[in-house]
Design a protein around this motif. Structure first.
Motif, mmCIF file in Angstrom:
data_model
loop_
_atom_site.group_PDB
_atom_site.id
_atom_site.type_symbol
_atom_site.label_atom_id
_atom_site.label_comp_id
_atom_site.label_asym_id
_atom_site.label_seq_id
_atom_site.Cartn_x
_atom_site.Cartn_y
_atom_site.Cartn_z
ATOM 1 N N VAL A 264 -13.878 -2.376 -5.498
ATOM 2 C CA VAL A 264 -12.926 -1.446 -6.091
ATOM 3 C C VAL A 264 -11.662 -1.474 -5.238
ATOM 4 O O VAL A 264 -11.693 -1.115 -4.058
ATOM 5 C CB VAL A 264 -13.508 -0.017 -6.147
ATOM 6 N N ASP A 265 -10.552 -1.911 -5.802
ATOM 7 C CA ASP A 265 -9.279 -2.108 -5.090
ATOM 8 C C ASP A 265 -9.300 -3.382 -4.265
ATOM 9 O O ASP A 265 -8.456 -4.249 -4.405
ATOM 10 C CB ASP A 265 -8.932 -0.933 -4.169
ATOM 11 N N ALA B 158 -17.144 0.628 -3.079
ATOM 12 C CA ALA B 158 -16.093 1.638 -3.199
ATOM 13 C C ALA B 158 -16.004 2.417 -1.886
ATOM 14 O O ALA B 158 -15.875 3.638 -1.865
ATOM 15 C CB ALA B 158 -16.385 2.579 -4.371
ATOM 16 N N THR C 139 -13.042 -8.341 -8.207
ATOM 17 C CA THR C 139 -12.291 -7.222 -7.639
ATOM 18 C C THR C 139 -11.425 -6.629 -8.734
ATOM 19 O O THR C 139 -10.708 -7.352 -9.424
ATOM 20 C CB THR C 139 -11.407 -7.683 -6.468
ATOM 21 N N CYS D 98 -20.148 4.547 -1.872
ATOM 22 C CA CYS D 98 -18.974 5.425 -1.957
ATOM 23 C C CYS D 98 -18.514 5.863 -0.571
ATOM 24 O O CYS D 98 -19.275 6.457 0.189
ATOM 25 C CB CYS D 98 -19.282 6.660 -2.799
ATOM 26 N N SER E 55 -14.016 -3.999 1.237
ATOM 27 C CA SER E 55 -13.790 -3.078 2.358
ATOM 28 C C SER E 55 -13.516 -3.836 3.650
ATOM 29 O O SER E 55 -14.200 -4.799 3.987
ATOM 30 C CB SER E 55 -14.999 -2.161 2.548
ATOM 31 N N ASP F 136 -13.517 7.083 -6.868
ATOM 32 C CA ASP F 136 -13.620 6.110 -7.955
ATOM 33 C C ASP F 136 -15.065 5.665 -8.121
ATOM 34 O O ASP F 136 -15.551 5.477 -9.251
ATOM 35 C CB ASP F 136 -12.746 4.883 -7.660
ATOM 36 N N GLY G 83 -10.535 1.427 0.373
ATOM 37 C CA GLY G 83 -9.631 0.793 -0.577
ATOM 38 C C GLY G 83 -8.334 0.343 0.053
ATOM 39 O O GLY G 83 -8.276 -0.068 1.218
ATOM 40 N N THR G 84 -7.263 0.502 -0.710
ATOM 41 C CA THR G 84 -5.953 -0.008 -0.326
ATOM 42 C C THR G 84 -5.422 0.604 0.960
ATOM 43 O O THR G 84 -4.731 -0.057 1.733
ATOM 44 C CB THR G 84 -4.953 0.249 -1.473
ATOM 45 N N SER H 176 0.838 -1.210 0.000
ATOM 46 C CA SER H 176 0.000 0.000 0.000
ATOM 47 C C SER H 176 0.869 1.254 0.000
ATOM 48 O O SER H 176 0.584 2.224 -0.719
ATOM 49 C CB SER H 176 -0.911 -0.004 1.227
ATOM 50 N N ASN I 93 -10.459 8.488 -1.654
ATOM 51 C CA ASN I 93 -10.332 8.374 -3.103
ATOM 52 C C ASN I 93 -11.041 7.149 -3.654
ATOM 53 O O ASN I 93 -11.456 7.134 -4.804
ATOM 54 C CB ASN I 93 -8.854 8.346 -3.497
ATOM 55 N N ASN I 94 -11.169 6.098 -2.847
ATOM 56 C CA ASN I 94 -11.929 4.937 -3.286
ATOM 57 C C ASN I 94 -13.373 5.337 -3.566
ATOM 58 O O ASN I 94 -13.970 4.905 -4.557
ATOM 59 C CB ASN I 94 -11.861 3.845 -2.204
#
Length: 533
Positions: free
Chosen positions: A157-158, A126, A187, A57, A161, A65, A129-130, A10, A61-62
């Motif tokens: 996404v990534d 989303a 994923t 959401c 969660s 996206d 994320g990472t 990460s 930043n995830n």
């Protein structure tokens, strides 16, 4: 299938993105648009008929996206519902959130609202994320518990969660007592896989993993400030071996491994130019494991392989293959005499050997400084020694499963079982690296997520969650033999363990369900043909 793909942690991923944006040739907004576009494209590829989708959401930043994904799916004819948080996100995500709000509303990101969706449809996670470093709590944790039952209709996404991308652990949860376990059908991650995609709960949670190029490749490879070329096509990672970059000594890439196999297999060399491997066997009635290892060492291309039981058991090893040589080794003195022949280039000690016999022979083997694989009973014998790592060196491969690892490295094994309260959590990769540094040997920590680590920190991961039939008696003995044969041929220990694990898994995939360990050695020639192209 990919082979030899680099993994980024990460922190490395964040540094890569920062370096790219600092160059002035790409903005965070552009990277976010590319990431969202990649996920939306994968959704449209797998669900070509537009339907209903809920995009969840998060605050970072995830989540940004996610707003891109929602907008692009709406433009493609999907009926889109967005759940988000009222708190303002970072500047790039805020812009993407604003663009979506020109199209449709943002509903509260709560379990109650999620349950209002009604009927079967797709969900996009989303939320986190990472970069997640602490367990989800409160309303979000309740929402994730509900989301955990969505399975194949969940796109992450990534990563799903709550999953730590450096370890594959669910933060705040033990593996056995997980309060929720998101299992995505798909994923989509960006630029490079992360350790958590391949370790621990990662493969179970991530489902099908797709790695999307968002135009960072040039900065990852060279750190160049010049603009990268256009993003490469999407590439899919179906649980292959991935290499983790280390600036001090990169391992052989998959391509170079194939070239090495081809080069060593040609020319006018004699049998000794391809190495001579010894496989130590036990007394009568205990020879099966050693024979599996010896057959594998022959098939991988060692010029000579000698199986070495006690004198009373020689008759037990008289059956084919006739190419296998036999010579008795009754005690440490016999082994010392054999190892006086410098043409012997590697030794396999452990499979079916017996703990007492392994303890007796280990000092002689270590004093010879030969390349060696220490497996099974040899590992138990090491763990019983007051100074277990004395005499080990960088051309020895230790091949423990988790139980054997716990006997050799009890403190590291305990850390692996602890419930992580924050990220990055201690991982199987960390444990293998720490064990290699402590023992001064290459450590192959086996399992469906095998990790191979060298004392200098270089490592590789081979994920084999797609071949559960490889968990069969004797399969580890075959792997030990393959690595021993590669060591005999002169491949350095890290590369021998890495390539051996790859060949072993490919052979199992080639056979399919119903595999027994006896099948594996005879599949090696086909695997070598495939690898060498």
């Amino acid at each position: 299938m990919l082979d030899g793909t680099e993994i980024l942690t990460s922190a490395q991923m964040r540094a890569l993105e920062s370096r790219a944006m600092a160059s002035g040739t790409v903005t965070g907004l552009q990277l976010m648009e590319r990431a969202g576009s990649a996920v939306a494209g994968q959704i449209r590829l797998r669900w070509p008929v537009p339907g209903r989708v809920t995009v969840l959401c998060g605050p970072g930043n995830n989540g940004g996206d996610g707003y891109v994904i929602a907008r692009l799916l709406h433009e493609a004819g999907w009926r889109v519902r967005v759940l988000g948080l009222p708190a303002p996100p970072g500047p790039d995500a805020a812009q993407m959130k604003d663009r979506w709000q020109r199209i449709g509303p943002i509903l509260p990101l709560t379990r109650a609202e999620l349950q209002q969706g009604g009927g079967p449809h797709l969900h996009v996670d989303a939320i986190f994320g990472t970069g997640l470093t602490r367990p989800p709590t409160g309303e979000i944790a309740q929402l994730l518990r509900h989301l955990a039952g969505f399975g194949g209709d969940l796109v992450a996404v990534d990563c799903p969660s709550g999953l730590c991308m450096d370890s594959g652990a669910m933060l705040g949860q033990s593996r056995e007592d997980a309060q929720y376990l998101l299992r995505a059908g798909l994923t989509v991650a960006f630029d490079s896989p992360k350790p958590g995609h391949l370790l621990g709960l990662g493969p179970e949670c991530c489902g099908r993993l797709v790695i999307a190029d968002i135009g960072l490749h040039d900065w990852r490879v060279t750190g160049a400030d010049d603009p990268p070329a256009a993003p490469r096509p999407l590439t899919e990672a179906i649980w292959p071996e991935f290499d983790i970059p280390d600036s001090r000594r990169p391992a052989l890439s998959a391509q170079k491994q194939a070239q090495w196999l081809s080069r060593r297999g040609s020319g006018r060399g004699h049998k000794f130019s391809h190495g001579h491997a010894l496989v130590i066997a036990r007394g009568i009635g205990h020879g099966g494991a050693a024979r599996l290892a010896a057959r594998a060492a022959l098939r991988i291309g060692a010029g000579l392989v000698t199986i070495c039981p006690t004198g009373s058991a020689l008759i037990e090893h008289s059956a084919p293959p006739d190419a296998l040589m036999r010579k008795q080794v009754n005690d440490a003195e016999d082994l010392a005499k054999m190892l006086a022949d410098r043409r012997i280039t590697s030794v396999c000690l452990g499979p079916g050997c017996g703990i007492d016999r392994a303890s007796d022979l280990l000092p002689v083997l270590l004093a010879s400084a030969r390349a060696a694989v220490l497996d099974a009973d040899a590992l138990t014998a090491l763990a019983m020694d007051d100074t277990p790592f004395r005499g080990l060196h960088g051309n020895i491969v230790l091949t423990p499963h988790l139980g054997e690892f716990a006997r050799l490295f009890p403190d590291l094994a305990r850390r692996l079982t602890e419930t992580p309260d924050s990220g990055p959590a201690y991982s199987k990769l960390d444990a293998a690296r720490d064990a290699a540094a402590r023992s001064k040997a290459v450590v192959l920590l086996k399992g469906p997520d095998s990790v191979i680590a060298a004392p200098d920190g270089h490592a590789a991961i081979h994920s084999a969650f797609d071949i559960p039939w490889l968990a069969t008696a004797g399969a580890g003995d075959v792997l030990a033999g393959i690595i021993t044969g590669l060591l005999a041929r002169g491949l350095p220990a890290l590369d021998a363990a890495s390539l051996g694990t790859r060949v072993h898994a490919k052979a199992a995939r080639l056979f399919g369900p119903g595999l027994i360990a006896d099948d594996l050695p005879d599949l090696i020639p086909q695997v070598l043909r495939d690898i060498s192209g």
